[in-house]
Design a protein around this motif. Structure first.
Motif, PDB file in Angstrom:
ATOM      1  N   GLN A  49       0.834  -1.200   0.000  1.00 23.07           N
ATOM      2  CA  GLN A  49       0.000   0.000   0.000  1.00 23.07           C
ATOM      3  C   GLN A  49       0.867   1.249   0.000  1.00 23.07           C
ATOM      4  O   GLN A  49       0.666   2.179   0.769  1.00 23.07           O
ATOM      5  CB  GLN A  49      -0.936  -0.033   1.215  1.00 23.07           C
ATOM      6  N   GLY A  51       1.445   3.170  -2.813  1.00 21.41           N
ATOM      7  CA  GLY A  51       1.123   4.085  -3.910  1.00 21.41           C
ATOM      8  C   GLY A  51       1.956   3.872  -5.157  1.00 21.41           C
ATOM      9  O   GLY A  51       2.167   4.807  -5.933  1.00 21.41           O
ATOM     10  N   ILE A  54       0.447   5.022  -8.653  1.00 18.92           N
ATOM     11  CA  ILE A  54       0.148   6.422  -8.956  1.00 18.92           C
ATOM     12  C   ILE A  54       0.964   6.875 -10.163  1.00 18.92           C
ATOM     13  O   ILE A  54       2.178   6.692 -10.218  1.00 18.92           O
ATOM     14  CB  ILE A  54       0.452   7.311  -7.729  1.00 18.92           C
ATOM     15  N   SER A  68      -4.859  -2.273  -4.248  1.00 20.12           N
ATOM     16  CA  SER A  68      -3.702  -2.479  -3.383  1.00 20.12           C
ATOM     17  C   SER A  68      -4.161  -3.225  -2.137  1.00 20.12           C
ATOM     18  O   SER A  68      -5.357  -3.334  -1.860  1.00 20.12           O
ATOM     19  CB  SER A  68      -3.059  -1.141  -2.989  1.00 20.12           C
TER      20      SER A  68
END
Length: 250
Positions: A49, A51, A54, A68
């Motif tokens: 988790q 990111g 992104i 995620s």
């Protein structure tokens, strides 16, 4: 153009070393030409988790579903992604690999034409750092793989496989019935392949379906992948699961 009514769901787990290859995986997926009435769904699942996804995925393609979860390895990431599957078929595609042209259509056509077959695999080409390719290994002939045949080969060949689990395409109902991928730090795809073959025949597609990237950061290239005690434990539980499934069906 025929209306889309059928979906093949492609699942891709991502961890930080492989995120840079996602664009190539997407390009190979976006270029697939599917049979009339079919489309794909791409389930991209971060193993963690942090990111990582992104700015890594096209924002305007509604067929992409990012997700995620707590880190647990590729098997856990793939199994979590099953919660978002919309397709009747599930195809695996690792973040650092690429589909060859027509790969999804061949999977779809094979499983549509052979309702008694639960899964497919295909020929693999190793993708080397200089862009060249080489055969992964000795392939079986095109055609059906009888129930139990993969386990028998695996036991007779020092845990070697006649087909590559990174090319699996499976009926969603079968995949769910098997509980997804095994809860192992590695070899979870081998465990799924042997379990699927314990309950259902498969089909080998002789046309190359995957470019399997060979690079230093891949998980199977790490020393921990062959640590003797863990490797032995993984092989034992993979084998025991397949035998247990076979025993329940006889």
């Amino acid at each position: 153009m025929a209306a889309v009514s059928r979906v093949i769901s492609v699942i891709t787990p991502v961890h930080w070393p492989s995120v840079g290859y996602l664009a190539g995986a997407y390009e190979s997926l976006a270029g697939q030409e599917l049979p009339d009435g079919w489309d794909w769904q791409w389930l991209v699942q971060e193993d963690g988790q942090d990111g990582l996804l992104i700015d890594q995925l096209p924002e305007l393609d509604p067929r992409i579903s990012p997700g995620s979860g707590r880190p647990g390895g590729p098997g856990v990431a793939r199994t979590l992604a099953l919660s978002r599957v919309e397709g009747e078929l599930v195809k695996v595609l690792d973040a650092d690999d690429q589909l060859t042209p027509g790969a999804l259509a061949r999977d779809i056509n094979t499983l549509t034409d052979n309702p008694g077959v639960g899964w497919t695999t295909s020929r693999v080409l190793d993708l080397l750092a200089d862009g060249s390719t080489r055969d992964w290994g000795d392939d079986p002939p095109e055609g059906p793989l009888n129930t139990g045949a993969i386990l028998a080969f695996w036991q007779a060949n020092d845990y070697g496989l006649p087909v590559h689990p990174a090319t699996l395409c499976m009926r969603t109902e079968l995949l769910l019935a098997l509980g997804g991928w095994m809860a192992l730090p590695a070899s979870e795809d081998t465990g799924l392949l042997l379990a699927a073959n314990a309950i259902s025949p498969g089909w080998f597609i002789a046309e190359p379906g995957l470019l399997y990237r060979k690079w230093p950061g891949q998980m199977t290239n790490q020393a921990t992948h062959r640590e003797p005690a863990e490797h032995t434990a993984r092989m034992r539980v993979v084998e025991a699961r397949a035998h247990a499934i076979r025993a329940l069906l006889t």
